[in-house]
Design an enzyme around this catalytic site. Sequence first.
Site, mmCIF file in Angstrom:
data_model
loop_
_atom_site.group_PDB
_atom_site.id
_atom_site.type_symbol
_atom_site.label_atom_id
_atom_site.label_comp_id
_atom_site.label_asym_id
_atom_site.label_seq_id
_atom_site.Cartn_x
_atom_site.Cartn_y
_atom_site.Cartn_z
ATOM 1 N N TRP A 165 0.827 -1.216 0.000
ATOM 2 C CA TRP A 165 0.000 0.000 0.000
ATOM 3 C C TRP A 165 0.854 1.255 0.000
ATOM 4 C CZ3 TRP A 165 1.672 2.428 4.261
ATOM 5 C CH2 TRP A 165 2.209 1.626 5.273
ATOM 6 N N LYS A 189 -2.577 -7.334 -8.207
ATOM 7 C CA LYS A 189 -3.348 -7.455 -6.966
ATOM 8 C C LYS A 189 -2.904 -6.319 -6.056
ATOM 9 C CE LYS A 189 -3.631 -8.709 -3.035
ATOM 10 N NZ LYS A 189 -3.937 -7.788 -1.921
ATOM 11 N N PRO A 190 -3.704 -5.226 -6.008
ATOM 12 C CA PRO A 190 -3.302 -4.117 -5.137
ATOM 13 C C PRO A 190 -3.476 -4.487 -3.666
ATOM 14 C CG PRO A 190 -5.272 -3.546 -6.442
ATOM 15 C CD PRO A 190 -4.983 -4.989 -6.680
ATOM 16 N N ALA A 191 -2.853 -3.720 -2.794
ATOM 17 C CA ALA A 191 -3.038 -3.943 -1.356
ATOM 18 C C ALA A 191 -4.428 -3.455 -0.958
ATOM 19 C CB ALA A 191 -1.963 -3.207 -0.576
ATOM 20 N N GLU A 192 -5.000 -4.087 0.050
ATOM 21 C CA GLU A 192 -6.355 -3.778 0.502
ATOM 22 C C GLU A 192 -6.503 -2.301 0.896
ATOM 23 O OE1 GLU A 192 -4.274 -6.270 1.009
ATOM 24 O OE2 GLU A 192 -4.944 -7.406 2.758
ATOM 25 N N SER A 243 6.180 -7.149 2.685
ATOM 26 C CA SER A 243 7.045 -7.523 3.809
ATOM 27 C C SER A 243 7.899 -8.747 3.466
ATOM 28 C CB SER A 243 6.191 -7.820 5.033
ATOM 29 O OG SER A 243 5.324 -8.899 4.741
ATOM 30 N N GLU A 265 10.556 -7.388 -3.767
ATOM 31 C CA GLU A 265 10.986 -6.121 -3.147
ATOM 32 C C GLU A 265 10.437 -6.163 -1.733
ATOM 33 O OE1 GLU A 265 8.720 -3.752 -6.209
ATOM 34 O OE2 GLU A 265 10.127 -2.269 -5.495
ATOM 35 N N CYS A 299 10.099 2.103 2.207
ATOM 36 C CA CYS A 299 11.082 1.015 2.285
ATOM 37 C C CYS A 299 12.487 1.560 2.425
ATOM 38 C CB CYS A 299 10.967 0.152 1.043
ATOM 39 S SG CYS A 299 11.175 1.099 -0.463
ATOM 40 N N GLN A 347 -1.033 -1.277 11.589
ATOM 41 C CA GLN A 347 0.280 -0.648 11.491
ATOM 42 C C GLN A 347 0.535 0.233 12.722
ATOM 43 O OE1 GLN A 347 2.085 -1.789 9.120
ATOM 44 N NE2 GLN A 347 3.867 -0.603 9.775
ATOM 45 N N TYR A 348 -0.515 0.933 13.174
ATOM 46 C CA TYR A 348 -0.414 1.767 14.370
ATOM 47 C C TYR A 348 0.011 0.908 15.571
ATOM 48 C CZ TYR A 348 -1.980 4.428 18.420
ATOM 49 O OH TYR A 348 -2.024 5.052 19.629
ATOM 50 N N LYS A 350 1.507 -2.019 15.590
ATOM 51 C CA LYS A 350 2.865 -2.567 15.399
ATOM 52 C C LYS A 350 3.918 -1.532 15.802
ATOM 53 C CE LYS A 350 2.954 -5.641 11.372
ATOM 54 N NZ LYS A 350 3.390 -5.626 10.001
ATOM 55 N N GLU A 397 12.784 -3.719 11.227
ATOM 56 C CA GLU A 397 12.185 -2.586 10.523
ATOM 57 C C GLU A 397 11.036 -1.991 11.352
ATOM 58 O OE1 GLU A 397 10.122 -3.629 6.865
ATOM 59 O OE2 GLU A 397 10.653 -1.685 6.007
HETATM 60 P P1 NAD Z 1 2.411 -7.200 3.275
HETATM 61 O O1 NAD Z 1 3.547 -8.094 3.024
HETATM 62 O O2 NAD Z 1 1.548 -7.436 4.445
HETATM 63 O O3 NAD Z 1 1.437 -7.118 1.987
HETATM 64 C C1 NAD Z 1 1.929 -6.848 0.693
HETATM 65 C C2 NAD Z 1 0.980 -7.430 -0.343
HETATM 66 O O4 NAD Z 1 0.970 -8.856 -0.207
HETATM 67 C C3 NAD Z 1 -0.477 -6.981 -0.185
HETATM 68 O O5 NAD Z 1 -1.054 -6.807 -1.451
HETATM 69 C C4 NAD Z 1 -1.116 -8.160 0.526
HETATM 70 O O6 NAD Z 1 -2.501 -8.252 0.302
HETATM 71 C C5 NAD Z 1 -0.383 -9.318 -0.112
HETATM 72 N N1 NAD Z 1 -0.370 -10.566 0.646
HETATM 73 C C6 NAD Z 1 -0.550 -10.751 1.975
HETATM 74 N N2 NAD Z 1 -0.490 -12.069 2.277
HETATM 75 C C7 NAD Z 1 -0.254 -12.726 1.125
HETATM 76 C C8 NAD Z 1 -0.064 -14.093 0.780
HETATM 77 N N3 NAD Z 1 -0.109 -15.057 1.694
HETATM 78 N N4 NAD Z 1 0.201 -14.403 -0.515
HETATM 79 C C9 NAD Z 1 0.268 -13.444 -1.462
HETATM 80 N N5 NAD Z 1 0.070 -12.139 -1.198
HETATM 81 C C10 NAD Z 1 -0.174 -11.776 0.078
HETATM 82 O O7 NAD Z 1 3.031 -5.717 3.254
HETATM 83 P P2 NAD Z 1 3.097 -4.655 4.368
HETATM 84 O O8 NAD Z 1 3.832 -5.252 5.527
HETATM 85 O O9 NAD Z 1 1.808 -4.032 4.613
HETATM 86 O O10 NAD Z 1 4.039 -3.619 3.552
HETATM 87 C C11 NAD Z 1 5.114 -2.993 4.079
HETATM 88 C C12 NAD Z 1 6.414 -3.726 3.734
HETATM 89 O O11 NAD Z 1 6.697 -3.568 2.355
HETATM 90 C C13 NAD Z 1 7.609 -3.172 4.477
HETATM 91 O O12 NAD Z 1 8.374 -4.232 4.975
HETATM 92 C C14 NAD Z 1 8.390 -2.423 3.398
HETATM 93 O O13 NAD Z 1 9.776 -2.320 3.634
HETATM 94 C C15 NAD Z 1 8.088 -3.261 2.209
HETATM 95 N N6 NAD Z 1 8.329 -2.504 0.986
HETATM 96 C C16 NAD Z 1 9.485 -2.756 0.294
HETATM 97 C C17 NAD Z 1 9.801 -2.040 -0.849
HETATM 98 C C18 NAD Z 1 11.077 -2.291 -1.595
HETATM 99 O O14 NAD Z 1 11.329 -1.638 -2.600
HETATM 100 N N7 NAD Z 1 11.924 -3.216 -1.146
HETATM 101 C C19 NAD Z 1 8.930 -1.053 -1.310
HETATM 102 C C20 NAD Z 1 7.741 -0.812 -0.600
HETATM 103 C C21 NAD Z 1 7.471 -1.556 0.559
#
Ligand code: NAD
Length: 500
Positions: A165, A189-192, A243, A265, A299, A347-348, A350, A397
């Site tokens: 997101w 698949k965008p984030a919720e 993540s 990423e 990130c 997130q708040y 965490k 992080e």
């Molecule tokens: P997350 O991992 O919880 O979710 C990311 C995406 O994965 C969402 O669309 C979510 O719906 C989906 N997802 C969740 N469970 C899944 C599953 N079992 N299978 C497939 N898809 C699934 O992300 P978050 O923790 O909310 O995002 C923040 C993280 O993203 C931080 O760790 C940040 O560092 C990282 N990030 C990294 C970069 C980079 O360039 N390296 C860029 C942006 C964010």
Amino acid sequence: MSEINRNPEIKYTQLFINNEWLNSESGNTFETINPSTEQSIAWIQSADNRDIDKAVKAARLAFKRGSVWRTIDASERGRLLYRLADLIDRDIDYLVALITLETGLVYMYSMEILSLVVKIIRYYAGWSDKFHGKTVPADAANGQQKLLAITRLEPIGVCGQILTWNLAQFSLAVKLGPALATGNVVVVKPAEQSTLAILYVASLILEAGFPPGVVNIVPGYGQTAGRALAEHMDVDKVFFNGSTHVGRLVQLAAGQSNGKRLSLETGSKSPLIIFPDTDIDSAVLEAHQATFYYQGQTCCKPGRIYVHESIYNKFVDKSVELANKLVVLGNLYDPLTKFGPLIDGRQYEKVMSMIETGVREGARLMTGGKRWGTQGYYIEPTVFADIEDSHTIAREEIFGPVQCIIKFSTIDEVIDRTNNSDYGLNAGVFTDDINKALVVASELQVGKVAINMHSSFRVQMPFGGYKQSGFGRVFGKDCLQEYLEVKSVIIKINDKNLQE
Ligand code: NAD
């Protein structure tokens, strides 16, 4: 500047598959919440494996041999991408307002991000007809054979793109641009938490004239829609952004299904190293801005700021002063506002728990650390000093507005301590000594080093992780390779009986 739209109308909440707007098969929806007010914005159709399958089938059909997409000129793919960039630019005010509403990214930063999105798509539009294979001096049996050996660069096929997101439109642009420039088809698949503005971009994809099935955008939960995409047997590649933990689940799903190609990423704990031979005020300001940009939810945020012992106290005091001044909260649409809420309640919680852990383990809380106000997911800009490498807040992080300032003594020590991390996304170093800067840059195990600056996205420069920050690159020409297969073609030339 046109008047700011503070109340953008919600136009699209359905799944975008095969250039059509559809309800989900289950009829389920999920709610999207304004993080600044905790009020509901809209209910969005929620995909499950049946919808993902429908989108993958549409994409596969669009990729079929002889299809419109497979046969159009490369320059025409570029023209469609340029058109998409122009349409985003046309509707930038609306999109910016929507992003601020949905994600809590303050208006002035949303505008910067959207301008960058337009630039990214134009950059990749330009690449559409400029990448190509090679002719290769393949061994020809010491002149006994006459050969023509070439490589062809071909699209991989159906590419799943799972987005996080934070700065989601940015993430979308840097995935759609190279995937489409190289002739692939995609299921996004965008984030919720960040779907509405992405769905609006889908409407612009339709308006731009992309053939049906080339781009499909399928919102839903990670556990259902995201997982179904990662596990799908007919998806050729997944580019995942999120993540490290979920990145591993996606790796597992890829391995246990069809061994699809992957790029990840993922998380980070990026170091910023401040030597004493630098302009301290600039370093403090840069560290502050990079830490608190989007409430620390980026990130590439400097997650560990190593400051030389001779300037440590001064650096901490100045950082605290800036953090205290930042407490300008409330109206995200005010062009002067630089700080907003965290994305959601999860997130708040965490981030609050990490702050509590920092205090419990003995780091010194210099300012902040509390909730701000009574509504919205706001946390005060927070600064910690006197952090040990063993502390959780030095290792893990914190995706939130928390600055961690750590003391160091020597260059060798700081390089070793910096590299002693699970992550390796990016780093910054401040010094007036270019030799020292270049030694540090070559020793750090990270995908990108910025000297005398920290955050430094440039569309022409590849960006991606070492270690558990992932693999694969976004941005630059290198990103095209993430979406290409290399095929060797070797031709034996018949030079016998040539007619005059
Ligand atoms: P997350 O991992 O919880 O979710 C990311 C995406 O994965 C969402 O669309 C979510 O719906 C989906 N997802 C969740 N469970 C899944 C599953 N079992 N299978 C497939 N898809 C699934 O992300 P978050 O923790 O909310 O995002 C923040 C993280 O993203 C931080 O760790 C940040 O560092 C990282 N990030 C990294 C970069 C980079 O360039 N390296 C860029 C942006 C964010």
